[in-house]
Design an enzyme around this catalytic site. Structure first.
Site, PDB file in Angstrom:
ATOM      1  N   ASP A 148       9.802   9.582 -22.886  1.00 53.94           N
ATOM      2  CA  ASP A 148      10.283  10.042 -21.581  1.00 53.94           C
ATOM      3  C   ASP A 148      11.620  10.771 -21.688  1.00 53.94           C
ATOM      4  O   ASP A 148      11.785  11.860 -21.137  1.00 53.94           O
ATOM      5  CB  ASP A 148      10.404   8.861 -20.611  1.00 53.94           C
ATOM      6  CG  ASP A 148       9.097   8.089 -20.489  1.00 53.94           C
ATOM      7  OD1 ASP A 148       8.051   8.666 -20.834  1.00 53.94           O
ATOM      8  OD2 ASP A 148       9.126   6.935 -20.068  1.00 53.94           O
ATOM      9  N   GLY A 176      -8.422  -3.502  -2.408  1.00 54.28           N
ATOM     10  CA  GLY A 176      -7.427  -4.552  -2.209  1.00 54.28           C
ATOM     11  C   GLY A 176      -8.142  -5.879  -2.225  1.00 54.28           C
ATOM     12  O   GLY A 176      -9.359  -5.929  -2.033  1.00 54.28           O
ATOM     13  N   CYS A 219     -13.797   0.537  -1.846  1.00 53.09           N
ATOM     14  CA  CYS A 219     -13.867  -0.929  -1.840  1.00 53.09           C
ATOM     15  C   CYS A 219     -13.258  -1.502  -0.544  1.00 53.09           C
ATOM     16  O   CYS A 219     -13.816  -1.302   0.522  1.00 53.09           O
ATOM     17  CB  CYS A 219     -13.211  -1.484  -3.107  1.00 53.09           C
ATOM     18  SG  CYS A 219     -13.637  -3.208  -3.384  1.00 53.09           S
ATOM     19  N   TYR A 220     -12.111  -2.164  -0.612  1.00 51.29           N
ATOM     20  CA  TYR A 220     -11.488  -2.665   0.619  1.00 51.29           C
ATOM     21  C   TYR A 220     -11.282  -1.513   1.605  1.00 51.29           C
ATOM     22  O   TYR A 220     -11.471  -1.669   2.816  1.00 51.29           O
ATOM     23  CB  TYR A 220     -10.144  -3.326   0.283  1.00 51.29           C
ATOM     24  CG  TYR A 220      -9.392  -3.853   1.494  1.00 51.29           C
ATOM     25  CD1 TYR A 220      -9.650  -5.114   2.004  1.00 51.29           C
ATOM     26  CD2 TYR A 220      -8.425  -3.066   2.123  1.00 51.29           C
ATOM     27  CE1 TYR A 220      -8.971  -5.590   3.126  1.00 51.29           C
ATOM     28  CE2 TYR A 220      -7.735  -3.532   3.235  1.00 51.29           C
ATOM     29  CZ  TYR A 220      -8.017  -4.799   3.736  1.00 51.29           C
ATOM     30  OH  TYR A 220      -7.335  -5.257   4.831  1.00 51.29           O
ATOM     31  N   LYS A 239       2.550   8.813 -17.407  1.00 51.72           N
ATOM     32  CA  LYS A 239       2.843   8.925 -18.843  1.00 51.72           C
ATOM     33  C   LYS A 239       2.008  10.009 -19.530  1.00 51.72           C
ATOM     34  O   LYS A 239       2.525  10.783 -20.337  1.00 51.72           O
ATOM     35  CB  LYS A 239       2.584   7.572 -19.509  1.00 51.72           C
ATOM     36  CG  LYS A 239       3.157   7.438 -20.883  1.00 51.72           C
ATOM     37  CD  LYS A 239       4.606   7.089 -20.778  1.00 51.72           C
ATOM     38  CE  LYS A 239       5.235   6.710 -22.080  1.00 51.72           C
ATOM     39  NZ  LYS A 239       6.605   6.204 -21.869  1.00 51.72           N
ATOM     40  N   HIS A 281     -16.090   1.286  -7.204  1.00 49.92           N
ATOM     41  CA  HIS A 281     -14.845   1.910  -7.696  1.00 49.92           C
ATOM     42  C   HIS A 281     -15.146   3.175  -8.509  1.00 49.92           C
ATOM     43  O   HIS A 281     -15.369   3.088  -9.711  1.00 49.92           O
ATOM     44  CB  HIS A 281     -14.069   0.913  -8.569  1.00 49.92           C
ATOM     45  CG  HIS A 281     -13.459  -0.193  -7.775  1.00 49.92           C
ATOM     46  ND1 HIS A 281     -12.221  -0.082  -7.190  1.00 49.92           N
ATOM     47  CD2 HIS A 281     -13.928  -1.410  -7.438  1.00 49.92           C
ATOM     48  CE1 HIS A 281     -11.944  -1.194  -6.541  1.00 49.92           C
ATOM     49  NE2 HIS A 281     -12.962  -2.016  -6.665  1.00 49.92           N
ATOM     50  N   GLU A 319     -13.103   5.258  -9.513  1.00 50.80           N
ATOM     51  CA  GLU A 319     -11.974   5.579 -10.393  1.00 50.80           C
ATOM     52  C   GLU A 319     -12.081   4.941 -11.770  1.00 50.80           C
ATOM     53  O   GLU A 319     -11.374   5.343 -12.689  1.00 50.80           O
ATOM     54  CB  GLU A 319     -10.648   5.182  -9.725  1.00 50.80           C
ATOM     55  CG  GLU A 319     -10.370   3.678  -9.590  1.00 50.80           C
ATOM     56  CD  GLU A 319     -11.025   3.031  -8.363  1.00 50.80           C
ATOM     57  OE1 GLU A 319     -12.011   3.584  -7.832  1.00 50.80           O
ATOM     58  OE2 GLU A 319     -10.559   1.951  -7.947  1.00 50.80           O
TER      59      GLU A 319
END
Ligand code: XMP
Length: 509
Positions: free
Chosen positions: A225, A53, A80-81, A365, A167, A169
């Site tokens: 979708d 964040g 992180c945050y 997605k 991070h 990710e």
């Protein structure tokens, strides 16, 4: 089903974290930091990840969480945050770093930690922070450092709490994916039950139970979708499903026929195609203003679609292809809760359904696409590039006429055919032709021509908020230009749009 909670503290990567967890076959859901602890407790999560964040933990207006969460007995990973928050909650010291780190940074891992199983001692991680942990809280051991960060990772083995300043990710973190895997499998002891075959079986069973012997109506656009939602519903309830496909005459070449053929031949359902190209053309006659065109197309679409629904004998449920990012409530900055429901359709007051069904509302997605492939939906639909609701209407500048639609459809088809042949389409987020309201002089054989100019638009982007114009190799552009001018009647010039977004938008109108 095993679940990981991604507790969102306002960072930009909350969805990415959830997707990475799911890539390791564990279901992850995102909740804002304002979610009460009772709700978290009753969900029996296998683990919790605190996101990053933009704030400082020592600023009391920043997002915080009750310290009780550290004693739930559920493993936690702070990022992180989220890492700084754990330090702050445990009365460690967090302050402005003498040197902020941004970008790829060399990280040294303590190989004794479970978090770093099969991770090299030295590797590159992605950092983005101005605060740092000056002193780890009691009970925590430092398990990673960088040159400027004396506590770049820490753990409390007894409480199963782990935290990293970087991070994991993002793909720039060399072993980030492995570290997330280690958290899921070594720390949380997940077994990995989030696989698309299970999802299909479970969802079909749930849909059968929910729908019973009632009818379901789905608006099919031919997009990814709604196509995948149609495939799932068809598998669950067959002919109780009616798909309504409004063809406003502004789709790409043969696209309407392709959608109809796919769903009538491959799936068991009632398929209603409403051809209203003539109606749309008459409403658009003489209209040149982009906003007015969009408004007319949107309004007519709504009218035609709902009139068709009103014609149905029995309504039952209304299904939509809403996907997870359309449903997430995320905590942005302080206490504001942003709800994004932009892809949800408003139903008119006089049309009443038994309820709304959103079979894809848990999927990202890429997961929707995987489900689509497993259901046997053709690749052309599953991997379809984004196509705007108003269709070619926003790609024909000036008045929209039947002739212009035809010219644009043909040129666009050549572009897509050529890109598919040379395989360059995989490098592009979106590419298409635009027909500006411009004619230019040319020469063909011995004759002077005065005909349409067509523009090629091709972009690369991750999120469509910003985009780069694609650097398509010259020889491919040359081939496309050659083919379009030779194969498409009434085009004598091809130009390439070299504008990024901003300042341009992806579409021309
Ligand atoms: P822009 O032109 O805004 O496009 O840079 C960003 C992305 O959004 C798509 N787009 C639309 N999609 N209805 C849609 O469903 C619309 O009216 C619309 N306008 C733009 C565009 O194709 C691109 O992917």
């Amino acid at each position: 089903m095993e679940k990981i909670l991604v507790l969102d503290f306002g960072g930009q990567y909350n969805q990415l974290i959830a997707r990475r967890v799911r890539d390791h076959h564990v279901y992850a859901e995102i909740l804002p930091y304002t979610t009460p602890i009772e709700e978290i407790r009753k969900n029996s999560y296998k683990g919790i990840i605190f996101t990053g964040g933009p704030n400082s933990v020592y600023d009391m207006s920043s997002p915080h969480y009750t310290k009780e969460i550290l004693d739930l007995g559920v493993p936690i990973l702070g990022i992180c945050y989220g890492c700084q928050l754990i330090a702050w909650m445990g009365e460690g010291e967090v302050k402005t770093a003498p040197v902020s780190e941004y970008g790829k940074i060399e990280f040294t891992a303590d190989k004794k930690s479970k978090l770093f199983k099969e991770v090299d001692e030295k590797s590159v991680v992605w950092m983005s922070h101005t605060d740092y942990i000056a002193a780890a809280p009691q009970g925590f051991e430092i398990i990673g450092t960088t040159n400027d960060c004396p506590c770049a990772a820490m753990e409390n083995v007894e409480k199963n709490i782990y935290a990293v300043q970087f991070h994991p990710e993002v793909t720039h973190s060399q072993f980030g994916s492995q570290m997330l895997y280690n958290f899921l499998y070594e720390v949380c002891h997940c077994t990995g039950d989030w696989v698309m075959d299970n999802f299909i079986d479970n969802t079909v069973a749930k849909l059968k139970e929910q729908i019973g012997d009632k009818k379901v109506i789905l608006g099919l656009s031919g997009g990814v979708d709604s196509s995948v939602a149609a495939g799932l519903l068809s598998r669950a309830v067959g002919k109780q499903l009616t798909c309504v496909f409004v063809d406003q005459g502004l789709m790409r070449k043969d696209e309407g026929d392709f959608v109809e053929k796919t769903f009538t031949s491959l799936f068991d359902m009632n398929f209603v195609r409403v051809n209203c190209g003539e109606l749309f053309l008459s409403k658009l006659e003489g209209v040149t203003d982009p906003e007015e065109k969009r408004h007319i197309i949107g309004t007519e679409f709504f009218n035609v679609f709902w009139n068709e629904i009103r014609n149905q004998d029995e309504l039952g449920y209304f299904a939509q292809g809403t996907i997870y990012p359309d449903c997430i409530e995320s905590g942005k900055g302080d206490a504001d809760i942003i709800k994004t429901h932009h892809n949800r359709v408003n139903t008119p007051d006089d049309v009443e359904f038994l309820g709304i069904i959103e079979p894809l509302c848990d999927l990202f997605k890429d997961e929707v696409r995987r489900v689509g492939e497993k259901l046997g939906i053709p690749k052309e639909l599953v991997w379809r590039q984004p196509f705007p609701g108003p269709g070619l209407g926003v790609r024909i500048i000036g008045e929209i006429t039947a002739d212009k639609i035809k010219v644009l459809q043909e040129a666009d088809w050549v572009l897509r055919d050529e890109m598919a042949k040379n395989g360059y389409d995989k490098n592009l987020a979106q590419f298409f032709c635009v027909l500006p309201d411009v004619k230019t002089v040319g020469v063909m054989g011995d004759h002077r021509t005065y005909d349409h100019l067509v523009a090629i638009r091709a972009v690369t982007t991750d999120d469509f908020m910003t985009a780069d114009w694609a650097k398509i190799p010259y020889d491919i552009l040359a081939k496309v230009s050659n083919r379009i001018t030779n194969e498409v009647e009434h085009i004598n010039r091809v130009v390439y749009d070299i504008t990024s977004k901003p300042p341009g938008t992806v579409e021309w109108e």
